[in-house]
Design a protein around this motif. Structure first.
Motif, mmCIF file in Angstrom:
data_model
loop_
_atom_site.group_PDB
_atom_site.id
_atom_site.type_symbol
_atom_site.label_atom_id
_atom_site.label_comp_id
_atom_site.label_asym_id
_atom_site.label_seq_id
_atom_site.Cartn_x
_atom_site.Cartn_y
_atom_site.Cartn_z
ATOM 1 N N GLN A 101 9.754 9.673 -2.517
ATOM 2 C CA GLN A 101 10.959 9.192 -3.386
ATOM 3 C C GLN A 101 10.882 9.720 -4.659
ATOM 4 O O GLN A 101 12.003 9.881 -5.175
ATOM 5 C CB GLN A 101 11.066 7.675 -3.230
ATOM 6 C CG GLN A 101 11.212 7.023 -1.617
ATOM 7 C CD GLN A 101 12.685 7.578 -1.031
ATOM 8 O OE1 GLN A 101 13.474 7.738 -1.562
ATOM 9 N NE2 GLN A 101 12.339 7.827 0.257
ATOM 10 N N HIS A 102 9.887 9.491 -5.343
ATOM 11 C CA HIS A 102 9.669 9.964 -6.532
ATOM 12 C C HIS A 102 10.128 11.717 -6.863
ATOM 13 O O HIS A 102 10.899 11.805 -7.766
ATOM 14 C CB HIS A 102 8.294 9.894 -7.199
ATOM 15 C CG HIS A 102 7.791 10.255 -8.540
ATOM 16 N ND1 HIS A 102 8.680 9.905 -9.700
ATOM 17 C CD2 HIS A 102 6.997 11.108 -9.105
ATOM 18 C CE1 HIS A 102 8.175 10.888 -10.724
ATOM 19 N NE2 HIS A 102 7.117 11.117 -10.308
ATOM 20 N N HIS B 222 1.105 7.758 -1.962
ATOM 21 C CA HIS B 222 2.011 7.756 -0.834
ATOM 22 C C HIS B 222 2.040 6.133 -0.346
ATOM 23 O O HIS B 222 0.925 5.621 -0.017
ATOM 24 C CB HIS B 222 1.188 8.405 0.240
ATOM 25 C CG HIS B 222 2.025 8.332 1.666
ATOM 26 N ND1 HIS B 222 3.391 8.385 1.726
ATOM 27 C CD2 HIS B 222 1.894 8.546 3.019
ATOM 28 C CE1 HIS B 222 3.867 8.380 2.971
ATOM 29 N NE2 HIS B 222 2.881 8.315 3.657
ATOM 30 N N ARG B 223 3.258 5.535 -0.501
ATOM 31 C CA ARG B 223 3.525 4.233 -0.321
ATOM 32 C C ARG B 223 4.562 4.156 0.858
ATOM 33 O O ARG B 223 5.854 4.323 0.341
ATOM 34 C CB ARG B 223 3.827 3.385 -1.528
ATOM 35 C CG ARG B 223 2.737 3.426 -2.322
ATOM 36 C CD ARG B 223 1.682 2.210 -1.888
ATOM 37 N NE ARG B 223 0.839 2.078 -3.187
ATOM 38 C CZ ARG B 223 -0.594 3.081 -3.259
ATOM 39 N NH1 ARG B 223 -0.564 3.844 -2.367
ATOM 40 N NH2 ARG B 223 -1.217 2.505 -4.357
ATOM 41 N N SER B 224 4.783 4.560 2.142
ATOM 42 C CA SER B 224 5.561 4.659 3.014
ATOM 43 C C SER B 224 6.589 3.557 3.173
ATOM 44 O O SER B 224 6.099 2.274 3.038
ATOM 45 C CB SER B 224 4.715 4.882 4.499
ATOM 46 O OG SER B 224 5.866 5.100 5.218
ATOM 47 N N GLY B 225 7.825 3.680 2.877
ATOM 48 C CA GLY B 225 8.941 2.789 3.106
ATOM 49 C C GLY B 225 9.085 2.158 1.624
ATOM 50 O O GLY B 225 9.937 1.437 1.651
ATOM 51 N N LYS B 226 8.362 2.343 0.694
ATOM 52 C CA LYS B 226 8.324 1.770 -0.758
ATOM 53 C C LYS B 226 9.359 2.462 -1.585
ATOM 54 O O LYS B 226 9.191 3.712 -1.536
ATOM 55 C CB LYS B 226 7.137 1.567 -1.160
ATOM 56 C CG LYS B 226 6.363 0.449 -0.316
ATOM 57 C CD LYS B 226 6.495 -0.762 -0.333
ATOM 58 C CE LYS B 226 5.635 -1.679 0.515
ATOM 59 N NZ LYS B 226 5.996 -3.087 0.660
ATOM 60 N N SER B 227 9.698 1.942 -2.390
ATOM 61 C CA SER B 227 10.814 2.680 -3.494
ATOM 62 C C SER B 227 9.782 3.407 -4.447
ATOM 63 O O SER B 227 10.386 4.445 -5.059
ATOM 64 C CB SER B 227 11.525 1.597 -4.330
ATOM 65 O OG SER B 227 10.715 0.809 -5.018
ATOM 66 N N ASP B 228 8.452 3.129 -4.569
ATOM 67 C CA ASP B 228 7.686 3.682 -5.407
ATOM 68 C C ASP B 228 7.051 4.905 -4.654
ATOM 69 O O ASP B 228 5.915 5.425 -5.415
ATOM 70 C CB ASP B 228 6.885 2.882 -6.280
ATOM 71 C CG ASP B 228 5.853 2.170 -5.328
ATOM 72 O OD1 ASP B 228 6.337 2.242 -4.087
ATOM 73 O OD2 ASP B 228 4.968 1.392 -6.184
ATOM 74 N N ASP B 229 7.256 5.276 -3.479
ATOM 75 C CA ASP B 229 6.396 6.156 -2.746
ATOM 76 C C ASP B 229 6.516 7.585 -3.460
ATOM 77 O O ASP B 229 7.678 8.016 -4.037
ATOM 78 C CB ASP B 229 7.108 6.203 -1.276
ATOM 79 C CG ASP B 229 6.440 7.379 -0.561
ATOM 80 O OD1 ASP B 229 5.165 7.245 -0.213
ATOM 81 O OD2 ASP B 229 7.091 8.221 -0.212
#
Length: 250
Positions: free
Chosen positions: A113-114, A103-110
């Motif tokens: 998003q995946h 979980h990487r809130s706001g990141k493209s690799d969250d």
């Protein structure tokens, strides 16, 4: 694999906990596609361990992953920084860990998003290879499941005689009824033949013989001593159902 089976059928059947081959190969740490052939309980990944602990108790989940456009009824699973996407596949008595990520809130690799990217590319849900392996595993456990459940099913059939007892063995729905007249027992076994899908491997060799041997243990000649009926417990056979019967004297 989680065994939530009710010997009389009920609403609960054996659940198979599975991780998709893609998820094992691409998403998780310390696993490869080859691990799909291992029991999921033996995999050491933190997210998989949480999946086994949680989904063996609650196959559905609480927090839905959304919005997804190709898949539906996908739920999130939390394990520290890990997030997983799971799906209760009722048609195949399975719960799948479809994907995982951090979980990487706001990141493209969250992770979320995946999950959405996999969904958009039609890569989130299990594929043909996943289902073939699942059905192979289910077929392999068929004999054990039949032998484990038969005593309880027959005990209930005698208790309900001449009523019908519904159950599931090896993912196959069956019904059993016992009618006793003048000391002679008429035992009926109805089998829903569509319990195995056309896309998967063949059921175990002689699987009908396995069922007959379990429910008609007194029979010495299966060809001559097991007959075919068109009714069980007073009702007609359903579409796709075969009804077998045998007589036990004294």
């Amino acid at each position: 694999m989680s065994d939530n089976a009710d010997p009389r059928g009920g609403d609960q059947v054996r659940l198979y906990l599975r991780v998709t081959i893609r998820c094992l190969d691409e998403d998780l740490e310390g696993t490869t596609a080859a691990d799909a052939e291992r029991p999921v309980e033996d995999l050491g990944n933190e997210l998989v361990q949480k999946f086994v602990a949680m989904r063996s108790q609650d196959p559905k989940g609480v927090e839905k992953v959304q919005p997804l456009h190709k898949a539906s009824e996908v739920y999130t699973l939390h394990a520290g920084e890990w997030r997983g996407a799971t799906w209760h596949d009722r048609d195949h008595n399975a719960v799948w860990l479809l994907a995982g990520g951090f979980h990487r809130s706001g990141k493209s690799d969250d992770a979320y998003q995946h999950f959405k990217g996999l969904d958009a590319g039609c890569r989130l849900l299990p594929n043909v290879a996943d289902y073939k392996l699942l059905l192979t595993i289910q077929a392999g456990s068929f004999v054990d499941d039949v032998m484990e459940k038969t005593p309880a099913i027959m005990k209930e059939a005698y208790r309900r005689s001449p009523g019908e007892v519904e159950a599931v063995v090896g993912t196959i729905p069956i019904s059993v009824a016992v009618v006793i007249e003048d000391g002679i027992e008429f035992v009926y076994l109805a089998v829903m033949m569509s319990g195995w899908t056309e896309d998967g491997p063949e059921p175990p060799a002689n699987w009908t013989t396995i069922l007959w041997a379990a429910f008609f243990p007194w029979v010495t000649d299966l060809v001559d001593e097991v007959g075919y009926e068109n009714k069980i417990a007073g009702r007609p056979a359903k579409d796709g159902e075969m009804i077998y019967a045998s007589i036990r004297e004294g």
